[in-house]
Design a protein around this motif. Structure first.
Motif, PDB file in Angstrom:
ATOM      1  N   LEU A 206       0.838  -1.204   0.000  1.00  0.00           N
ATOM      2  CA  LEU A 206       0.000   0.000   0.000  1.00  0.00           C
ATOM      3  C   LEU A 206       0.870   1.250   0.000  1.00  0.00           C
ATOM      4  O   LEU A 206       0.555   2.235  -0.676  1.00  0.00           O
ATOM      5  N   MET A 207       1.990   1.182   0.742  1.00  0.00           N
ATOM      6  CA  MET A 207       2.935   2.303   0.728  1.00  0.00           C
ATOM      7  C   MET A 207       3.485   2.506  -0.678  1.00  0.00           C
ATOM      8  O   MET A 207       3.563   3.633  -1.177  1.00  0.00           O
ATOM      9  N   SER A 208       3.857   1.413  -1.344  1.00  0.00           N
ATOM     10  CA  SER A 208       4.365   1.510  -2.718  1.00  0.00           C
ATOM     11  C   SER A 208       3.316   2.112  -3.641  1.00  0.00           C
ATOM     12  O   SER A 208       3.621   2.955  -4.493  1.00  0.00           O
ATOM     13  N   TYR A 209       2.072   1.672  -3.475  1.00  0.00           N
ATOM     14  CA  TYR A 209       0.975   2.197  -4.289  1.00  0.00           C
ATOM     15  C   TYR A 209       0.850   3.715  -4.118  1.00  0.00           C
ATOM     16  O   TYR A 209       0.775   4.470  -5.103  1.00  0.00           O
ATOM     17  N   LYS A 210       0.849   4.167  -2.859  1.00  0.00           N
ATOM     18  CA  LYS A 210       0.659   5.600  -2.594  1.00  0.00           C
ATOM     19  C   LYS A 210       1.818   6.432  -3.147  1.00  0.00           C
ATOM     20  O   LYS A 210       1.612   7.506  -3.718  1.00  0.00           O
ATOM     21  N   ILE A 211       3.046   5.913  -2.966  1.00  0.00           N
ATOM     22  CA  ILE A 211       4.214   6.655  -3.462  1.00  0.00           C
ATOM     23  C   ILE A 211       4.206   6.695  -4.980  1.00  0.00           C
ATOM     24  O   ILE A 211       4.438   7.746  -5.592  1.00  0.00           O
ATOM     25  N   PHE A 212       3.949   5.546  -5.614  1.00  0.00           N
ATOM     26  CA  PHE A 212       3.958   5.489  -7.080  1.00  0.00           C
ATOM     27  C   PHE A 212       2.903   6.430  -7.662  1.00  0.00           C
ATOM     28  O   PHE A 212       3.166   7.176  -8.613  1.00  0.00           O
ATOM     29  N   LYS A 213       1.713   6.405  -7.074  1.00  0.00           N
ATOM     30  CA  LYS A 213       0.631   7.263  -7.573  1.00  0.00           C
ATOM     31  C   LYS A 213       0.992   8.743  -7.404  1.00  0.00           C
ATOM     32  O   LYS A 213       0.834   9.549  -8.340  1.00  0.00           O
ATOM     33  N   ARG A 214       1.518   9.091  -6.236  1.00  0.00           N
ATOM     34  CA  ARG A 214       1.900  10.485  -6.011  1.00  0.00           C
ATOM     35  C   ARG A 214       3.004  10.913  -6.968  1.00  0.00           C
ATOM     36  O   ARG A 214       2.982  12.030  -7.502  1.00  0.00           O
ATOM     37  N   ASP A 215       3.978  10.039  -7.200  1.00  0.00           N
ATOM     38  CA  ASP A 215       5.071  10.365  -8.119  1.00  0.00           C
ATOM     39  C   ASP A 215       4.548  10.667  -9.514  1.00  0.00           C
ATOM     40  O   ASP A 215       5.009  11.601 -10.184  1.00  0.00           O
ATOM     41  N   ARG A 216       3.600   9.849  -9.998  1.00  0.00           N
ATOM     42  CA  ARG A 216       3.053  10.078 -11.336  1.00  0.00           C
ATOM     43  C   ARG A 216       2.253  11.383 -11.378  1.00  0.00           C
ATOM     44  O   ARG A 216       2.330  12.147 -12.332  1.00  0.00           O
ATOM     45  N   GLU A 217       1.478  11.640 -10.331  1.00  0.00           N
ATOM     46  CA  GLU A 217       0.696  12.876 -10.310  1.00  0.00           C
ATOM     47  C   GLU A 217       1.606  14.102 -10.264  1.00  0.00           C
ATOM     48  O   GLU A 217       1.351  15.100 -10.955  1.00  0.00           O
TER      49      GLU A 217
ATOM     50  N   ASP B 264      15.379  -5.763   0.695  1.00  0.00           N
ATOM     51  CA  ASP B 264      14.964  -6.795  -0.265  1.00  0.00           C
ATOM     52  C   ASP B 264      13.481  -6.719  -0.607  1.00  0.00           C
ATOM     53  O   ASP B 264      13.057  -7.196  -1.655  1.00  0.00           O
ATOM     54  N   ASN B 265      12.689  -6.129   0.280  1.00  0.00           N
ATOM     55  CA  ASN B 265      11.235  -6.189   0.097  1.00  0.00           C
ATOM     56  C   ASN B 265      10.676  -5.011  -0.689  1.00  0.00           C
ATOM     57  O   ASN B 265       9.470  -4.889  -0.843  1.00  0.00           O
ATOM     58  N   LEU B 266      11.561  -4.130  -1.187  1.00  0.00           N
ATOM     59  CA  LEU B 266      11.072  -2.954  -1.910  1.00  0.00           C
ATOM     60  C   LEU B 266      11.165  -3.146  -3.413  1.00  0.00           C
ATOM     61  O   LEU B 266      12.135  -3.724  -3.908  1.00  0.00           O
ATOM     62  N   PRO B 267      10.183  -2.642  -4.161  1.00  0.00           N
ATOM     63  CA  PRO B 267      10.323  -2.616  -5.626  1.00  0.00           C
ATOM     64  C   PRO B 267      11.434  -1.645  -6.016  1.00  0.00           C
ATOM     65  O   PRO B 267      11.815  -0.767  -5.236  1.00  0.00           O
ATOM     66  N   GLU B 268      11.939  -1.804  -7.212  1.00  0.00           N
ATOM     67  CA  GLU B 268      13.112  -1.035  -7.651  1.00  0.00           C
ATOM     68  C   GLU B 268      12.904   0.477  -7.549  1.00  0.00           C
ATOM     69  O   GLU B 268      13.810   1.208  -7.167  1.00  0.00           O
ATOM     70  N   PHE B 269      11.713   0.939  -7.912  1.00  0.00           N
ATOM     71  CA  PHE B 269      11.516   2.396  -7.933  1.00  0.00           C
ATOM     72  C   PHE B 269      11.623   2.990  -6.530  1.00  0.00           C
ATOM     73  O   PHE B 269      11.950   4.163  -6.378  1.00  0.00           O
ATOM     74  N   ARG B 270      11.379   2.178  -5.509  1.00  0.00           N
ATOM     75  CA  ARG B 270      11.529   2.677  -4.146  1.00  0.00           C
ATOM     76  C   ARG B 270      12.952   2.493  -3.631  1.00  0.00           C
ATOM     77  O   ARG B 270      13.420   3.274  -2.807  1.00  0.00           O
ATOM     78  N   LYS B 271      13.643   1.484  -4.091  1.00  0.00           N
ATOM     79  CA  LYS B 271      15.036   1.303  -3.672  1.00  0.00           C
ATOM     80  C   LYS B 271      15.899   2.488  -4.099  1.00  0.00           C
ATOM     81  O   LYS B 271      16.831   2.885  -3.407  1.00  0.00           O
ATOM     82  N   PHE B 272      15.606   3.020  -5.267  1.00  0.00           N
ATOM     83  CA  PHE B 272      16.466   4.071  -5.827  1.00  0.00           C
ATOM     84  C   PHE B 272      15.770   5.419  -5.922  1.00  0.00           C
ATOM     85  O   PHE B 272      16.343   6.363  -6.446  1.00  0.00           O
ATOM     86  N   GLY B 273      14.560   5.515  -5.395  1.00  0.00           N
ATOM     87  CA  GLY B 273      13.836   6.779  -5.423  1.00  0.00           C
ATOM     88  C   GLY B 273      14.333   7.720  -4.343  1.00  0.00           C
ATOM     89  O   GLY B 273      14.914   7.304  -3.342  1.00  0.00           O
TER      90      GLY B 273
ATOM     91  N   GLU C  24      13.255   1.838   7.730  1.00  0.00           N
ATOM     92  CA  GLU C  24      13.043   0.504   7.164  1.00  0.00           C
ATOM     93  C   GLU C  24      12.189   0.478   5.898  1.00  0.00           C
ATOM     94  O   GLU C  24      12.081  -0.571   5.256  1.00  0.00           O
ATOM     95  N   ASP C  25      11.596   1.604   5.523  1.00  0.00           N
ATOM     96  CA  ASP C  25      10.835   1.648   4.274  1.00  0.00           C
ATOM     97  C   ASP C  25      11.494   2.531   3.234  1.00  0.00           C
ATOM     98  O   ASP C  25      10.892   2.820   2.198  1.00  0.00           O
ATOM     99  N   GLY C  26      12.722   2.992   3.499  1.00  0.00           N
ATOM    100  CA  GLY C  26      13.376   3.872   2.556  1.00  0.00           C
ATOM    101  C   GLY C  26      12.752   5.259   2.558  1.00  0.00           C
ATOM    102  O   GLY C  26      12.024   5.641   3.477  1.00  0.00           O
ATOM    103  N   ALA C  27      13.030   6.012   1.504  1.00  0.00           N
ATOM    104  CA  ALA C  27      12.557   7.393   1.412  1.00  0.00           C
ATOM    105  C   ALA C  27      11.073   7.431   1.077  1.00  0.00           C
ATOM    106  O   ALA C  27      10.640   6.848   0.082  1.00  0.00           O
ATOM    107  N   VAL C  28      10.302   8.114   1.906  1.00  0.00           N
ATOM    108  CA  VAL C  28       8.858   8.231   1.693  1.00  0.00           C
ATOM    109  C   VAL C  28       8.451   9.689   1.875  1.00  0.00           C
ATOM    110  O   VAL C  28       9.125  10.448   2.585  1.00  0.00           O
ATOM    111  N   PRO C  29       7.354  10.124   1.263  1.00  0.00           N
ATOM    112  CA  PRO C  29       6.854  11.480   1.506  1.00  0.00           C
ATOM    113  C   PRO C  29       6.582  11.696   2.997  1.00  0.00           C
ATOM    114  O   PRO C  29       6.216  10.754   3.715  1.00  0.00           O
ATOM    115  N   LEU C  30       6.754  12.913   3.461  1.00  0.00           N
ATOM    116  CA  LEU C  30       6.626  13.191   4.894  1.00  0.00           C
ATOM    117  C   LEU C  30       5.257  12.819   5.439  1.00  0.00           C
ATOM    118  O   LEU C  30       5.140  12.333   6.577  1.00  0.00           O
TER     119      LEU C  30
END
Length: 518
Positions: free
Chosen positions: A24-35, A363-372, A496-502
């Motif tokens: 769900l975190m990945s979903y929210k970040i990916f959606k926000r990034d595209r917007e 290991d549990n993050l998709p690539e766009f979050r590992k390097f975002g 533990e979740d990498g870089a996320v919006p505040l």
């Protein structure tokens, strides 16, 4: 635009009801990034592709130097970079075409930025190919490459550098100096003064801080923080028995010879020596550590005059080379000894090295979050890491603690000056005057920072806004958890979740507080 929209449509079609917390975190970040990306395409960023802080000419030179992210370990690596060098003229041509459109539309850089960028490009225009930074990988080819292959690569690189790369750099330099410079701005310095600039700057604020704060709100926060930090600095004046005003204390801290390194190597050695102390003490606060190693290295000569005091480059995921904390040793008078601890904690451990390397190793993050990168989170963590010098016992020396306050003060001043330039129409001199009046800063750094703000609207806001949020969440956790608060567990939940919006970080930490209380 079509590319970004296609992926926004795909993610909007997902049923989120069955997603786990991480998904769900990945979903929210990916959606926000595209917007945010789609919003960003409304603004003509591509029409001002060159500045003195980030420009494609310097980026290619770093890659081609053999000491950056581009590997040179095999024949295949050398051939890959040769293929990339062949494309440099095309990219430079695209940049020139975009700048021509910018001139037609009145969307151009301030003159002072281009005046600083031109010498950076000129530095690569050498008469002898073997003096070129692009030749360095040829000068140090691995022994594993056979003599025959080495000769073939030498011939290929000599031809490419002579007939492709250097002419492209010459054309770009000539265009900037002869055609573009006369059209640059001399009476305004921010994007707020460009067509559509106010909306453009608000977008840059939201993109860099992951908040909806306005320029006026951030300006007020900055002034409030400047006043608070000044009061803490006055406490240090009392501790050190300094007799004089705060301005006189700044002058003492800036100019007294005891705070100036005797040589570049002495500065580098001092920072490297701090590493063992930090590495020994960080387990007091952390139970998660990066696998990647890191080293402290000087900023290259060709970019040191415009580079920041320090920067971090992550290691590759296979750890084939260490991460790098780049230390700027240019103009030692502007790099005081008391800046050492805070800068090290920010760029190396437990700052960017911990946050970025741990993120890449999850290991549990998709690539766009590992390097975002979420700038407010990444730089907010770096500034928060500076404050951990208290917990690590590194600020017992009041001058080193002054350095931490000076670094925090500088990030607070950025809130005032960045919004001043881009929202309130401040001139370059107004920005410099505010810096000189409120911080201990030498001219070289003040000028470099002021021009950095011009080049990167909103980026300088991320540090303090991010740090304020992380510190606020720690205070809330300490207050609500009491004896149940564990600093190691808090740092783990932040990292533990990498870089996320505040906003997502805040939601996550508050859930963790509730779970820990129960």
């Amino acid at each position: 635009r079509a590319f970004e929209q296609s992926y926004l449509d795909k993610v909007n079609a997902i049923d989120v009801s069955g997603l786990t917390d991480s998904a769900l975190m990945s979903y929210k970040i990916f959606k926000r990034d595209r917007e945010m990306a789609l919003r960003g395409l409304s603004f003509p960023e591509h029409l001002i592709p060159i500045n003195q802080f980030y420009n494609i000419a310097s980026q290619f030179a770093m890659l081609g130097s053999g000491t950056s992210a581009q590997p040179f370990n095999s024949v295949e690596d050398y051939k890959n970079w040769a293929a990339r060098m062949q494309r440099i003229p095309v990219i430079f041509q695209q940049a020139r075409e975009n700048m021509r459109k910018g001139v037609d539309q009145g969307i151009v850089q301030p003159r002072v930025l281009i005046e600083k960028a031109i010498p950076q490009i000129e530095a690569h225009l050498v008469d002898n190919v073997e003096d070129s930074i692009f030749w360095r990988p040829i000068s140090s080819m691995p022994d594993a490459i056979s003599a025959t292959e080495q000769q073939a690569l030498k011939k290929q690189y000599r031809d490419l550098i002579s007939n492709t790369v250097l002419p492209a750099y010459q054309q770009l330099r000539d265009y900037l100096a002869n055609d573009y410079l006369p059209h640059t701005r001399t009476d305004s310095f921010g994007i707020g003064q460009l067509p559509g600039g106010r909306e453009w700057y608000q977008y840059r604020i939201e993109a860099n801080t992951s908040t909806t704060l306005t320029a006026d709100e951030i300006h007020r926060i900055g002034k409030s923080e400047v006043a608070r930090i000044h009061d803490e600095m006055r406490d240090i004046m009392e501790q050190t028995d300094f007799d004089g005003s705060l301005a006189e204390f700044f002058d003492f801290m800036t100019n007294d010879p005891q705070f100036i390194y005797p040589s570049r190597d002495a500065m580098l050695d001092d920072y490297r020596a701090l590493r063992s102390t930090v590495d020994e003490r960080v387990p007091r606060l952390f139970d998660v550590f990066p696998q990647a190693d890191y080293e402290v290295r000087k900023v290259e000569a060709f970019r040191e005059q415009s580079a920041s005091s320090g920067s971090y480059q992550a290691a590759p995921t296979d750890n084939s080379r260490p991460a790098v904390f780049y230390l700027n040793t240019y103009d030692l008078a502007s790099r005081p000894t008391w800046a050492k601890t805070a800068l090290f904690l920010h760029e190396a451990a437990p700052g960017h090295h911990f946050q970025i390397s741990i993120q890449q190793e999850l290991d549990n993050l998709p690539e766009f979050r590992k390097f975002g990168r979420e700038t407010a989170y990444t730089e907010g963590w770096g500034l928060y890491a500076e404050s951990l010098g208290h917990d690590l016992g590194l600020y017992d020396d009041p001058y080193q603690y002054f350095g931490a306050l000076a670094a925090e003060l500088w990030r607070s001043i950025r809130l005032v000056t960045d919004t001043g330039i881009h929202s309130k129409g401040w001139s370059r001199q107004q920005v410099l005057d505010y810096m000189y009046d409120n911080a201990p800063v030498a001219e070289a750094r003040a000028v470099s920072e002021a021009e950095r703000f011009m080049a990167l609207p909103g980026q300088a806001l991320a540090y303090k806004i991010g740090q304020l949020k992380i510190a606020e969440l720690r205070r809330e956790a300490e207050k609500k958890l009491g004896d149940k608060f564990d600093i190691k567990a808090f740092h783990r939940v932040v990292l533990e979740d990498g870089a996320v919006p505040l906003i997502l970080l805040e939601q996550k930490v508050k859930r963790w507080i509730i779970e820990r209380r129960s």
